[in-house]
Scaffold this active site. Structure first.
Site, PDB file in Angstrom:
ATOM      1  N   HIS A   1       0.847  -1.199   0.000  1.00  0.00           N
ATOM      2  CA  HIS A   1       0.000   0.000   0.000  1.00  0.00           C
ATOM      3  C   HIS A   1       0.880   1.246   0.000  1.00  0.00           C
ATOM      4  CE1 HIS A   1      -2.946   2.991   1.293  1.00  0.00           C
ATOM      5  NE2 HIS A   1      -3.886   2.141   0.926  1.00  0.00           N
TER       6      HIS A   1
ATOM      7  N   GLU B   1      -4.317   1.973  -6.982  1.00  0.00           N
ATOM      8  CA  GLU B   1      -4.701   3.081  -6.120  1.00  0.00           C
ATOM      9  C   GLU B   1      -3.829   4.294  -6.422  1.00  0.00           C
ATOM     10  OE1 GLU B   1      -6.705   1.910  -2.073  1.00  0.00           O
ATOM     11  OE2 GLU B   1      -4.567   1.613  -1.964  1.00  0.00           O
TER      12      GLU B   1
END
Length: 253
Positions: free
Chosen positions: A95, A167
């Site tokens: 992430h 993302e």
């Protein structure tokens, strides 16, 4: 036909009591797993209780990161063996917050991806560009490099089981969102990278999510895109009603 996967990333939110109550509230209402995969990725401290609470239901529990080693002198870390022992199914890897705040590199992410498969965990592998990279026209090059490095050493069969979450960094927690069409284009590029590296069958099977300010009022616009197989959701996954709206949207795509 790829099955939609809706994954919530709670980040550093909730107490244990709040987390358990969330699972109790939603577990009987998530769609059947043969229609849509529903995942909650919670803080480490809650995982044992949440796996127990969700046992026998179609709600899957995931972690938000892990170390790549099975054991060792890594103070404060959690290993893939520990997660598997608890009954965790999914784990988010790479992430952007881990990359930016905790200095995770593409090489570290790759070690974690390999370790996840070794221990029977399904990785949700994150990639995405910064605002500066986007404005410089480097989006496709950046995500292609991240994906290629993250998947290095995997077999095509392993790649088929993986999840990639696109993302864009500039859209995470900002209220800004890529347009569904732009997100679809990047996800399509990611799929083409997978096809080049592992073949068309792996590319067709791998599930690719979009993450970045996805909410109940816009999720269907993203799910309607051919290359997007679901969202990785932050804030909108924290409330039971909102999470159930998200997974229900996946059921009808």
């Amino acid at each position: 036909m790829r099955k939609p996967i809706i994954a919530g990333n709670w980040k550093m939110h909730k107490t244990l009591a709040e987390a358990v109550q969330f699972v109790e509230d939603v577990k009987g209402h998530v769609p059947p797993a043969d229609e849509v995969i529903s995942v909650v990725c919670a803080p480490f401290l809650f995982l044992d209780r949440l796996v127990q609470a969700a046992d026998g239901t179609d709600l899957k529990i995931g972690a938000q990161t892990m170390h790549f080693a099975d054991q060792g002198a890594y103070t404060g870390e959690v290993s893939p063996v520990m997660l598997k022992d608890l009954g965790v199914t999914y784990v988010i890897l790479g992430h952007s917050e881990r990359r930016q705040m905790f200095a995770e590199t593409d090489e570290t992410v790759n070690k974690k991806v390999l370790a996840a498969f070794t221990r029977g965990l399904i990785p949700i592998i994150c990639c995405g560009e910064s605002l500066e990279e986007r404005e410089a026209g480097q989006t496709n090059a950046v995500v292609a490099s991240q994906v290629e490095k993250a998947l290095a050493g995997l077999t095509p069969e392993q790649v088929k089981q993986a999840v990639i979450a696109y993302e864009p960094i500039w859209a995470i927690g900002t209220g800004k969102s890529s347009t569904p069409e732009d997100a679809n284009s990047v996800c399509g590029h990611i799929r083409s990278v997978v096809s080049r590296l592992f073949g068309p069958e792996a590319a067709e099977a791998i599930r690719i999510q979009y993450g970045g300010s996805v909410k109940p009022d816009n999720i269907r616009d993203f799910l309607a895109q051919q290359q997007i197989d679901g969202p990785l959701v932050g804030g909108a996954s924290l409330e039971p009603a909102s999470f159930l709206q998200l997974v229900e949207a996946g059921r009808h795509e």
